[in-house]
Design an enzyme around this catalytic site. Structure first.
Site, PDB file in Angstrom:
ATOM      1  N   GLN A 131     -30.591 -14.944  27.035  1.00  0.00           N
ATOM      2  CA  GLN A 131     -29.982 -14.613  25.749  1.00  0.00           C
ATOM      3  C   GLN A 131     -29.232 -13.287  25.886  1.00  0.00           C
ATOM      4  O   GLN A 131     -29.828 -12.263  26.210  1.00  0.00           O
ATOM      5  CB  GLN A 131     -31.058 -14.501  24.662  1.00  0.00           C
ATOM      6  CG  GLN A 131     -30.504 -14.287  23.264  1.00  0.00           C
ATOM      7  CD  GLN A 131     -31.612 -14.093  22.244  1.00  0.00           C
ATOM      8  OE1 GLN A 131     -32.249 -13.045  22.218  1.00  0.00           O
ATOM      9  NE2 GLN A 131     -31.855 -15.101  21.413  1.00  0.00           N
ATOM     10  N   TYR A 219     -28.670  -8.100  14.511  1.00  0.00           N
ATOM     11  CA  TYR A 219     -28.011  -7.421  15.607  1.00  0.00           C
ATOM     12  C   TYR A 219     -26.485  -7.500  15.435  1.00  0.00           C
ATOM     13  O   TYR A 219     -25.991  -7.981  14.416  1.00  0.00           O
ATOM     14  CB  TYR A 219     -28.505  -7.975  16.939  1.00  0.00           C
ATOM     15  CG  TYR A 219     -29.996  -7.778  17.126  1.00  0.00           C
ATOM     16  CD1 TYR A 219     -30.555  -6.506  17.081  1.00  0.00           C
ATOM     17  CD2 TYR A 219     -30.863  -8.852  17.304  1.00  0.00           C
ATOM     18  CE1 TYR A 219     -31.928  -6.307  17.221  1.00  0.00           C
ATOM     19  CE2 TYR A 219     -32.231  -8.662  17.451  1.00  0.00           C
ATOM     20  CZ  TYR A 219     -32.759  -7.388  17.403  1.00  0.00           C
ATOM     21  OH  TYR A 219     -34.110  -7.202  17.534  1.00  0.00           O
ATOM     22  N   ARG A 267     -27.756 -18.419  19.155  1.00  0.00           N
ATOM     23  CA  ARG A 267     -28.832 -18.200  18.175  1.00  0.00           C
ATOM     24  C   ARG A 267     -28.223 -17.637  16.899  1.00  0.00           C
ATOM     25  O   ARG A 267     -27.474 -16.660  16.929  1.00  0.00           O
ATOM     26  CB  ARG A 267     -29.906 -17.259  18.703  1.00  0.00           C
ATOM     27  CG  ARG A 267     -30.929 -16.898  17.618  1.00  0.00           C
ATOM     28  CD  ARG A 267     -32.240 -16.360  18.143  1.00  0.00           C
ATOM     29  NE  ARG A 267     -33.154 -17.445  18.454  1.00  0.00           N
ATOM     30  CZ  ARG A 267     -34.451 -17.256  18.710  1.00  0.00           C
ATOM     31  NH1 ARG A 267     -34.974 -16.040  18.703  1.00  0.00           N
ATOM     32  NH2 ARG A 267     -35.239 -18.283  18.988  1.00  0.00           N
ATOM     33  N   GLY A 362     -42.633 -19.184  20.590  1.00  0.00           N
ATOM     34  CA  GLY A 362     -42.742 -17.814  21.048  1.00  0.00           C
ATOM     35  C   GLY A 362     -44.178 -17.358  21.060  1.00  0.00           C
ATOM     36  O   GLY A 362     -44.873 -17.423  22.078  1.00  0.00           O
TER      37      GLY A 362
END
Length: 396
Positions: A131, A219, A267, A362
Site C-alpha cells: 500500500q 491521509y 483503498r 487486520g
C-alpha cells in the site's frame, strides 16, 4: 529519533527460499463450494483464495527501511494460507510517512530491503502487495508506542519528525495536537503525482505483484477528496470533479508505470461518516472513474478525516460491508470488504451475497494468524498447508 534495537534479515539471494507446493491452486477439493477458497484471476495474477491481510502499521522501521520484524510479521500470514498479503501504509516520500518509524519506498535501499520479504511471501503461493500513500495532515506524528497509544502527538525534529513540512490541500489541521499544515501549491501537487509513480516503479523492482494506492483514512489523497479538509478554490477544490483531480492524476500516473499484467488496487474511505463530507454516492462516482483509469479493485473502508458523527453508523461486525456492496454493484468494480470481519461463515456470506470479491482481515489476523486454515476446516474446504506444518493439520 526514538528507536529500539534492530536485528538484520539475511541478504537477498534468489532461490535461497524453498517454494511451497500447490501454488495458486490452493483448494485441493474440486467439489468444494466455499467461495472463500475459490481462486480469482485479475489481469495476470491469480489469487489462490479470497482472504487478504489488511495493511497494518507496525511503527518498526528506521529511515523507512523494512527489517526482521516486517519479514516475520508478513511471512507468518503467507505461511498460514492468506491469498494476498498487503504491506502496511508505505510513504512515497520521507515526509509522507505517518511517523518516523513507518515504512517508506522512495529510494533503492528501501526497495532492496523489501526484496527478500516479497520473495518469501510469493514462495508460499501468496500474492505480495504493498500500500503506497502519503500521510498528509497526519504526518510527523509519534508512534503510539511512545505516546500510550495516542495517535495525534507531533514528532519533533529531535524525535525524527518533520513538523515544519506537513502538507495538505488546505491549511486545516487534522487535530488541535497535530502539526500546522502547509497548503500545497499546484506545482507541488504535480510533484507528488510524480512521487507516487516513482514509488510504484520501486515496488515493481522489489517484485511486488500488486500496488494499492492509499486514498482513505484522512491521509493526503483522502483529504483532497473530502470537502471537510479541502477548501481550495482552484482546480483541485470545490466541485467533485476538482476534488477528484489530484487522486485521479496519481492513479493515472501509477497505472502508466505499473505493468499491465499486474493489478492495481485503491483503498477508499467510501464515506466520511459526517455531515457535509464525502458521501457513498460520491464514492460510487469516483470508483467508476478509477475503473476507467485501470484500477481493478476498490478496498472499501470509511472515515478518518474527522471523528464520525453520522448517527446511523455503528461500528460492529462487518461495518464497512454495506459500502463495499454499493461500490461493487453500483460502481461496477471488484471490491474488498474490511472491518469487523472475524468469522469464517460471516466472510463466506459476504462473498456469496455478492457484497465483495475479497475479505481483508487486520486485527483478527493479529489475534489468530491461523485463521485461514481454521476457516477452511469450518467451511469444509481442503486447502494446501506448508510441507513443514502438515504434521499439525487436523485429520477428519
Amino acid at each position: 529519533m526514538l528507536a529500539f534495537p534492530q536485528s538484520r534479515i539475511p541478504a537477498y539471494n534468489a532461490g535461497r527460499l524453498g517454494v511451497n507446493v500447490g501454488g495458486p491452486a490452493t483448494t485441493l477439493d474440486p467439489q468444494s463450494k466455499a467461495a472463500l477458497f475459490s481462486p480469482l484471476t485479475i489481469r495476470g495474477i491469480t489469487f489462490k483464495n479470497r482472504v487478504g491481510v489488511s495493511p497494518m502499521c507496525q511503527y518498526s522501521a528506521i529511515d523507512g527501511v523494512p527489517n526482521a520484524w516486517h519479514f516475520s510479521h508478513l511471512s507468518q500470514y503467507a505461511i498460514s494460507g492468506a491469498g494476498v498479503v498487503i504491506v502496511e501504509a508505505t510513504g512515497v516520500t520521507a515526509n509522507g510517512r505517518i511517523s518516523p518509524n513507518c515504512l517508506g519506498l522512495y529510494n533503492e535501499t528501501q526497495a532492496a530491503a523489501f526484496k527478500p520479504i516479497v520473495e518469501f511471501i510469493k514462495s508460499q503461493g501468496a500474492v505480495a502487495a504493498i500500500q503506497l500513500g502519503h500521510a498528509g495532515r497526519k504526518a510527523s506524528t509519534l508512534s503510539p508506542f511512545f505516546t500510550e497509544n495516542q495517535y495525534n502527538k507531533v514528532a519533533s525534529e529531535a524525535e525524527g519528525g518533520w513538523p515544519d513540512s506537513v502538507v495538505g490541500p488546505s491549511s486545516i489541521k487534522q487535530a488541535p495536537s497535530t502539526a500546522e499544515v502547509i497548503e500545497l501549491s499546484a506545482k507541488e501537487i504535480e510533484e507528488y503525482v510524480v512521487a507516487f509513480a516513482k514509488s510504484a516503479e520501486l515496488a515493481n523492482s522489489a517484485g511486488f505483484d500488486v500496488v494499492e494506492i492509499h486514498g482513505a483514512h484522512g491521509y493526503l489523497i483522502h483529504s483532497f477528496l473530502s470537502p471537510l479538509s479541502n477548501t481550495r478554490s482552484d482546480q483541485y477544490g470545490g466541485s467533485l470533479e476538482n476534488r477528484f483531480r489530484f487522486p485521479l492524476a496519481i492513479t493515472e500516473a501509477v497505472r502508466a508505470v505499473w505493468p499491465a499484467e499486474k493489478p492495481l488496487f485503491f483503498r477508499l474511505s467510501v464515506s466520511d461518516l459526517a455531515e457535509g463530507g464525502l458521501t457513498v454516492e460520491d464514492s460510487v462516482e469516483f470508483s467508476r472513474a478509477l475503473k476507467s483509469l485501470g484500477v481493478d479493485l476498490v478496498d472499501c473502508s470509511s472515515g478518518g478525516v474527522v471523528a464520525p458523527t453520522d448517527p446511523t453508523f455503528l461500528f460492529g461486525p462487518g461495518y464497512n460491508v454495506p459500502f463495499s456492496n454499493r461500490v461493487r454493484n453500483e460502481g461496477g468494480i471488484l471490491t474488498a470488504a474490511v472491518g469487523g470481519i472475524t468469522e469464517a461463515q460471516q466472510a463466506e456470506d459476504i462473498l456469496t451475497a455478492g457484497k465483495a470479491d475479497f475479505v481483508l482481515l487486520g486485527r483478527e489476523f493479529l489475534r489468530n494468524p491461523q485463521w485461514v486454515f481454521q476457516s477452511a476446516q469450518k467451511l469444509g474446504a481442503e486447502v494446501e498447508w506448508p510441507l513443514q506444518y502438515r504434521r499439525g493439520k487436523a485429520r477428519v
